[in-house]
Design a protein around this motif. Structure first.
Motif, PDB file in Angstrom:
ATOM      1  N   HIS A  63       0.696  -1.314  -0.020  1.00  0.00           N
ATOM      2  CA  HIS A  63      -0.125  -0.015  -0.083  1.00  0.00           C
ATOM      3  C   HIS A  63       0.690   1.425   0.058  1.00  0.00           C
ATOM      4  O   HIS A  63       2.181   1.185   0.124  1.00  0.00           O
ATOM      5  N   CYS A  64       0.221   2.242   0.048  1.00  0.00           N
ATOM      6  CA  CYS A  64       1.164   3.548   0.232  1.00  0.00           C
ATOM      7  C   CYS A  64       0.808   4.495   1.331  1.00  0.00           C
ATOM      8  O   CYS A  64       1.037   5.695   1.346  1.00  0.00           O
ATOM      9  N   SER A  65      -0.164   3.855   2.270  1.00  0.00           N
ATOM     10  CA  SER A  65      -0.307   4.572   3.360  1.00  0.00           C
ATOM     11  C   SER A  65      -0.663   3.460   4.567  1.00  0.00           C
ATOM     12  O   SER A  65      -1.110   2.433   4.187  1.00  0.00           O
ATOM     13  N   ASN A  82       4.819  12.032  33.849  1.00  0.00           N
ATOM     14  CA  ASN A  82       6.087  12.428  33.386  1.00  0.00           C
ATOM     15  C   ASN A  82       6.647  11.285  32.672  1.00  0.00           C
ATOM     16  O   ASN A  82       8.022  11.207  32.528  1.00  0.00           O
ATOM     17  N   SER A  83       5.914  10.348  31.986  1.00  0.00           N
ATOM     18  CA  SER A  83       6.583   9.225  31.356  1.00  0.00           C
ATOM     19  C   SER A  83       5.989   9.008  29.862  1.00  0.00           C
ATOM     20  O   SER A  83       4.607   9.109  29.667  1.00  0.00           O
ATOM     21  N   TYR A  84       6.782   8.961  28.897  1.00  0.00           N
ATOM     22  CA  TYR A  84       6.397   8.591  27.462  1.00  0.00           C
ATOM     23  C   TYR A  84       6.913   7.546  27.143  1.00  0.00           C
ATOM     24  O   TYR A  84       8.211   7.027  27.571  1.00  0.00           O
ATOM     25  N   TYR A  85       6.264   6.587  26.161  1.00  0.00           N
ATOM     26  CA  TYR A  85       6.850   5.190  25.590  1.00  0.00           C
ATOM     27  C   TYR A  85       6.759   5.735  23.870  1.00  0.00           C
ATOM     28  O   TYR A  85       5.788   5.757  23.422  1.00  0.00           O
ATOM     29  N   TRP A  86       8.045   5.672  23.374  1.00  0.00           N
ATOM     30  CA  TRP A  86       7.988   5.845  22.076  1.00  0.00           C
ATOM     31  C   TRP A  86       8.403   4.968  21.018  1.00  0.00           C
ATOM     32  O   TRP A  86       8.068   5.012  19.912  1.00  0.00           O
ATOM     33  N   ASP A  87       8.936   3.660  21.564  1.00  0.00           N
ATOM     34  CA  ASP A  87       9.169   2.542  20.736  1.00  0.00           C
ATOM     35  C   ASP A  87       8.197   2.317  19.493  1.00  0.00           C
ATOM     36  O   ASP A  87       8.643   2.208  18.368  1.00  0.00           O
ATOM     37  N   ASP A  88       7.072   1.918  19.802  1.00  0.00           N
ATOM     38  CA  ASP A  88       6.097   1.458  18.981  1.00  0.00           C
ATOM     39  C   ASP A  88       5.891   2.507  17.776  1.00  0.00           C
ATOM     40  O   ASP A  88       5.741   2.383  16.589  1.00  0.00           O
ATOM     41  N   CYS A  89       5.679   3.646  18.505  1.00  0.00           N
ATOM     42  CA  CYS A  89       5.682   4.840  17.526  1.00  0.00           C
ATOM     43  C   CYS A  89       6.590   5.335  16.552  1.00  0.00           C
ATOM     44  O   CYS A  89       6.535   5.376  15.248  1.00  0.00           O
ATOM     45  N   ASP A  90       8.145   5.228  16.990  1.00  0.00           N
ATOM     46  CA  ASP A  90       9.165   5.369  16.287  1.00  0.00           C
ATOM     47  C   ASP A  90       9.236   3.991  15.317  1.00  0.00           C
ATOM     48  O   ASP A  90       9.638   4.567  14.000  1.00  0.00           O
ATOM     49  N   LYS A  91       8.938   3.111  15.432  1.00  0.00           N
ATOM     50  CA  LYS A  91       8.839   1.917  14.715  1.00  0.00           C
ATOM     51  C   LYS A  91       7.921   2.380  13.491  1.00  0.00           C
ATOM     52  O   LYS A  91       8.348   2.003  12.350  1.00  0.00           O
ATOM     53  N   LEU A  92       6.732   2.565  13.696  1.00  0.00           N
ATOM     54  CA  LEU A  92       5.943   2.754  12.540  1.00  0.00           C
ATOM     55  C   LEU A  92       6.064   3.973  11.766  1.00  0.00           C
ATOM     56  O   LEU A  92       6.097   3.889  10.654  1.00  0.00           O
ATOM     57  N   VAL A  93       6.517   5.011  12.558  1.00  0.00           N
ATOM     58  CA  VAL A  93       6.734   6.260  11.645  1.00  0.00           C
ATOM     59  C   VAL A  93       8.048   6.068  10.750  1.00  0.00           C
ATOM     60  O   VAL A  93       8.095   6.248   9.666  1.00  0.00           O
ATOM     61  N   GLY A  94       8.933   5.321  11.601  1.00  0.00           N
ATOM     62  CA  GLY A  94      10.189   5.070  10.631  1.00  0.00           C
ATOM     63  C   GLY A  94       9.944   4.104   9.357  1.00  0.00           C
ATOM     64  O   GLY A  94      10.626   4.279   8.342  1.00  0.00           O
ATOM     65  N   PHE A  95       9.090   3.032   9.788  1.00  0.00           N
ATOM     66  CA  PHE A  95       8.641   2.122   8.757  1.00  0.00           C
ATOM     67  C   PHE A  95       8.043   2.881   7.157  1.00  0.00           C
ATOM     68  O   PHE A  95       8.323   2.662   6.217  1.00  0.00           O
ATOM     69  N   ALA A  96       6.952   3.637   7.776  1.00  0.00           N
ATOM     70  CA  ALA A  96       6.503   4.296   6.665  1.00  0.00           C
ATOM     71  C   ALA A  96       7.354   5.243   5.893  1.00  0.00           C
ATOM     72  O   ALA A  96       7.308   5.470   4.732  1.00  0.00           O
ATOM     73  N   ARG A  97       8.243   6.051   6.714  1.00  0.00           N
ATOM     74  CA  ARG A  97       9.050   6.860   5.893  1.00  0.00           C
ATOM     75  C   ARG A  97      10.427   6.086   5.150  1.00  0.00           C
ATOM     76  O   ARG A  97      10.628   6.507   4.037  1.00  0.00           O
ATOM     77  N   HIS A  99       9.768   3.306   3.693  1.00  0.00           N
ATOM     78  CA  HIS A  99       8.943   2.947   2.605  1.00  0.00           C
ATOM     79  C   HIS A  99       8.104   3.770   1.760  1.00  0.00           C
ATOM     80  O   HIS A  99       7.105   3.606   0.861  1.00  0.00           O
ATOM     81  N   ASN A 100       8.444   5.297   1.858  1.00  0.00           N
ATOM     82  CA  ASN A 100       7.703   6.477   1.268  1.00  0.00           C
ATOM     83  C   ASN A 100       6.278   6.201   1.270  1.00  0.00           C
ATOM     84  O   ASN A 100       5.679   6.382   0.271  1.00  0.00           O
ATOM     85  N   MET A 101       5.630   5.955   2.433  1.00  0.00           N
ATOM     86  CA  MET A 101       4.182   5.809   2.692  1.00  0.00           C
ATOM     87  C   MET A 101       3.825   6.971   3.414  1.00  0.00           C
ATOM     88  O   MET A 101       4.399   7.485   4.378  1.00  0.00           O
ATOM     89  N   GLN A 149       6.879  14.532   9.718  1.00  0.00           N
ATOM     90  CA  GLN A 149       7.035  13.066   9.475  1.00  0.00           C
ATOM     91  C   GLN A 149       5.631  12.317   9.257  1.00  0.00           C
ATOM     92  O   GLN A 149       5.707  11.162   8.626  1.00  0.00           O
ATOM     93  N   VAL A 150       4.826  12.885   9.914  1.00  0.00           N
ATOM     94  CA  VAL A 150       3.486  12.383   9.911  1.00  0.00           C
ATOM     95  C   VAL A 150       2.402  13.204   8.774  1.00  0.00           C
ATOM     96  O   VAL A 150       2.490  14.292   8.888  1.00  0.00           O
ATOM     97  N   ASP A 151       1.788  12.472   8.177  1.00  0.00           N
ATOM     98  CA  ASP A 151       1.066  13.165   7.193  1.00  0.00           C
ATOM     99  C   ASP A 151      -0.464  13.641   7.422  1.00  0.00           C
ATOM    100  O   ASP A 151      -0.900  14.805   7.070  1.00  0.00           O
ATOM    101  N   TYR A 152      -0.927  12.931   8.343  1.00  0.00           N
ATOM    102  CA  TYR A 152      -2.191  13.141   8.801  1.00  0.00           C
ATOM    103  C   TYR A 152      -2.540  12.769  10.353  1.00  0.00           C
ATOM    104  O   TYR A 152      -1.655  11.868  10.675  1.00  0.00           O
ATOM    105  N   TRP A 153      -3.192  13.588  11.074  1.00  0.00           N
ATOM    106  CA  TRP A 153      -3.443  13.297  12.396  1.00  0.00           C
ATOM    107  C   TRP A 153      -4.763  13.111  12.847  1.00  0.00           C
ATOM    108  O   TRP A 153      -5.830  13.936  12.296  1.00  0.00           O
TER     109      TRP A 153
END
Length: 173
Positions: A63-65, A82-97, A99-101, A149-153
């Motif tokens: 797909h493209c998105s 005061n705590s953030y967990y970024w691992d899953d978000c970083d993985k998905l955003v990195g994957f999209a970028r 693969h030009n998605m 890095q994110v196209d839509y929110w």
């Protein structure tokens, strides 16, 4: 008897060896993906979960998105004040970028996924102003981290509460 068996085996080998493969599977034409076919009109996407990333990424790449499933929810990204967990978000955003998605995180504030600390201080319900400030800080922190890095929110999902008054005395059901 042994001779008879050898003769029978030899005959079977000759007969079976001379048989042609009667099934010839058809050659299928190369068909473009839906994402390729409609690229000029709208993105074709896939929902992807970080916990099933290894399985779903093979599907999503066609797909493209992508739309993220649960990874960007308040209670997952910001489970404590005061705590953030970024691992899953970083993985998905990195994957999209990679693969030009396009990527569409779902959702920053969703009524069923806001942790209790957002509404409470020392077991007391916070004021409207405190609640708004906490949501504002949460949204700005996430959007700021993935700026460009994110196209839509989807910022808020299901913000209204529907109360059904089915009882004659007006009690919400």
């Amino acid at each position: 008897m042994k001779r008879y068996f050898l003769l029978l085996t030899a005959c079977a080998m000759i007969v079976l060896g001379s048989c042609e493969n009667v099934y010839n599977p058809p050659v299928l034409p190369v068909v473009p993906s839906l994402a390729d076919k409609y690229a000029d009109y709208f993105p074709i996407g896939s929902l992807i979960r970080a916990d099933l990333f290894e399985i779903e990424s093979d599907i999503a790449i066609k797909h493209c998105s992508i739309v993220t499933f649960n990874s960007f929810l308040f209670n997952r990204v910001h489970p404590q004040e005061n705590s953030y967990y970024w691992d899953d978000c970083d993985k998905l955003v990195g994957f999209a970028r990679a693969h030009n998605m396009k990527i569409h995180p779902h959702s920053l504030i969703y009524d069923k996924a806001v942790p209790e600390w957002v509404f409470k201080d020392n077991n007391q319900t916070v004021s409207r102003e405190v609640l708004i400030e906490r949501m504002k800080q949460h949204i700005q922190t996430i959007v700021g981290r993935y700026k460009g890095q994110v196209d839509y929110w989807t910022v808020v999902n299901e913000a209204t509460v529907v109360i059904l008054y089915d009882d004659p005395d007006g009690t919400p059901v």
